[in-house]
Design an enzyme around this catalytic site. Structure first.
Site, short mmCIF file in Angstrom:
data_model
loop_
_atom_site.label_atom_id
_atom_site.label_comp_id
_atom_site.label_asym_id
_atom_site.label_seq_id
_atom_site.Cartn_x
_atom_site.Cartn_y
_atom_site.Cartn_z
N GLY A 1 0.87 -1.19 0.00
CA GLY A 1 0.00 0.00 0.00
C GLY A 1 0.90 1.23 0.00
O GLY A 1 1.56 1.53 1.00
N ARG B 1 -14.17 3.80 11.59
CA ARG B 1 -13.17 2.84 11.09
C ARG B 1 -13.84 1.51 10.73
O ARG B 1 -13.48 0.85 9.77
CB ARG B 1 -12.11 2.59 12.15
CG ARG B 1 -11.17 3.77 12.35
CD ARG B 1 -10.04 3.39 13.29
NE ARG B 1 -9.18 4.53 13.55
CZ ARG B 1 -9.36 5.41 14.54
NH1 ARG B 1 -10.36 5.26 15.38
NH2 ARG B 1 -8.54 6.42 14.70
N HIS C 1 -8.78 -0.16 18.53
CA HIS C 1 -8.37 1.10 17.89
C HIS C 1 -9.62 1.68 17.20
O HIS C 1 -9.82 1.52 16.01
CB HIS C 1 -7.26 0.82 16.88
CG HIS C 1 -6.78 2.03 16.14
ND1 HIS C 1 -6.34 3.16 16.78
CD2 HIS C 1 -6.66 2.29 14.81
CE1 HIS C 1 -5.97 4.05 15.87
NE2 HIS C 1 -6.17 3.55 14.68
#
Ligand code: APR
Length: 306
Positions: free
Chosen positions: A7, A86, A173
Site C-alpha cells: 500500500g 473505522r 483502535h
C-alpha cells in the site's frame, strides 16, 4: 533487513520515507495501482544525495517483490472519509487483506507483519488467521498512535514537554478505545493526581475523537504523519531488538481473561515481534469496558467469512 510496505498511499509512502531515512533496512514499496509505488520510489531515491543517505528503495506493483521480507507493513486498503467510522471499512478492506495475507503466507513465512489497515483489530486477526503465522509474528499498529495522541493532548493541557508524559491507552483502535488516566503518568505522578474530574474526561474524549477530527478537517483521507511515525517506531524496535514496552494490537490467549481475539495491549517488542504481553492491573470499570470491546470484536470477526 528487508522491509516491505504493501500500500503506497499516504501512510505507506510516508512510512517508506521514514524507514529509509532511519536506515532500518532495504525498503520495498508495493501498490496495486500501476506505477504508483514505482514513481514514489524514484522520488524517494532522488532525495538520497540531498540527505547524504544511502538507503535502498524499490517500488512495484508486483507483490512477488516482498519475497523473504523480514518485516511487512500492511497499509493497503481504503482510508476513512468524513463521517465514516473505522468499522465501516470492514467489508472492503477484509477482502483486500485476505488476498494480501495469502501472498505473505506463500512469499515471506518468517516475516513479522505489522497491520495498519482499518478496522485495525479485525484486520489484524484476519491476517493472523489467513497467514497461519504464530501470534508473535502478526500484530497491529493503532494503540501506540492513540497513546501518542493522548500524550500530546495531556502535554498541551499542562503546557509541558511531551517527553514528560507517559500515556497509556488499551483496547480496540476505534471509538471503544480506553485511554487510562490511572495508568498514565506525568513525570512519574499518576495523571489522576495532576488533572482531576471532568477535565480528564474531556482529554480522554478528545483522544478518542482525534482520528475523526483529522478526517473531518482533511476532507479526503485520514491521518498519516503520526501513524507513519508510530509504524516506524515499531519497525525500529524489531530491527534493533529493543525489547521496550509499546502498545500493540496483539493476539490474546487468556491474558486479561480474553481468548482468540486481537486487541490493543502493552507488549514487549523485539526481534521476535511480540515477545511478551503485559497485563495491567485494571480496576473493575476498566476491566468491564475492556471485556465489552473485546466481545464486540469477537462478534464482528465471526461475521467475516475467510
Ligand atoms: N495491494 C496493494 N495495494 C493496495 C491494494 C492491494 N490489494 N488495495 C489497495 N491498495 C492501495 C491503494 O491503491 C492505495 O494506494 O492501498 C493504498 C491506500 O492508500 P490511501 O488510500 O492513501 O490510504 P492511507 O491513508 O495510506 O491509509 C491506508 O491505513 O490508517 C489506515 O485507515 C487507514 O485503512 C487505511 C490504511
Amino acid at each position: 533487513m528487508k522491509i516491505s510496505i504493501i500500500g503506497a498511499g499516504n501512510v505507506g509512502s510516508l512510512t517508506a520515507m521514514r524507514l529509509a531515512q532511519a536506515g532500518l533496512g532495504d525498503v520495498v514499496l508495493i501498490d496495486i495501482l500501476k506505477d504508483l509505488a514505482f514513481g514514489k520510489s524514484l522520488d524517494l531515491e532522488d532525495a538520497r544525495p540531498i540527505l547524504s543517505s544511502h538507503y535502498n528503495i524499490e517500488g512495484s506493483e508486483d507483490i512477488n517483490k516482498i519475497k523473504d521480507s523480514d518485516i511487512i507493513v500492511i497499509t493497503a486498503g481504503m482510508a476513512r472519509r468524513p463521517g465514516m467510522a473505522r468499522e465501516e471499512l470492514f467489508s472492503k478492506n477484509s477482502q483486500i487483506l485476505k488476498g494480501v495475507s495469502l501472498n505473505i503466507k506463500s512469499l515471506a513465512q518468517g516475516a513479522k507483519v505489522i497491520v495498519v489497515t482499518n478496522p485495525l483489530d479485525l484486520m489484524t486477526i484476519l491476517v493472523l488467521k489467513v497467514t497461519g503465522f504464530k501470534p508473535n509474528q502478526v500484530f497491529g499498529m493503532g494503540i501506540s498512535l492513540d497513546a501518542a495522541r493522548f500524550a500530546n493532548i495531556i502535554a498541551r493541557e499542562l503546557k509541558l514537554s511531551v517527553n514528560d508524559i507517559e500515556a497509556m491507552v488499551i483496547g480496540a483502535h476505534g471509538e471503544a478505545m480506553l485511554p487510562l488516566p490511572s495508568h498514565s503518568k506525568v513525570k512519574g505522578v499518576s495523571l489522576n493526581k495532576v488533572i482531576t474530574g471532568e477535565r480528564v474526561e474531556q482529554l480522554v474524549k478528545e483522544t478518542i475523537g482525534r482520528g475523526a477530527e483529522i478526517v473531518a478537517a482533511l476532507g479526503t483521507g485520514s491521518a498519516f504523519f503520526a501513524p507513519s511515525a508510530a509504524i516506524a517506531r515499531m519497525a525500529g524496535m524489531i530491527v534493533k531488538d529493543e525489547k521496550k514496552i509499546i502498545g500493540a494490537c496483539a493476539y490474546l490467549d487468556g491474558e486479561y481473561g480474553i481468548k482468540d481475539i486481537c486487541i490493543g495491549v502493552p507488549c514487549r517488542l523485539g526481534k521476535q515481534g511480540i515477545e511478551k504481553i503485559i497485563e495491567l492491573d485494571l480496576n473493575k470499570e476498566e476491566k468491564k469496558a475492556f471485556l465489552k470491546s473485546a466481545n464486540k470484536l469477537k462478534e464482528q470477526y465471526s461475521s467475516i467469512t475467510i
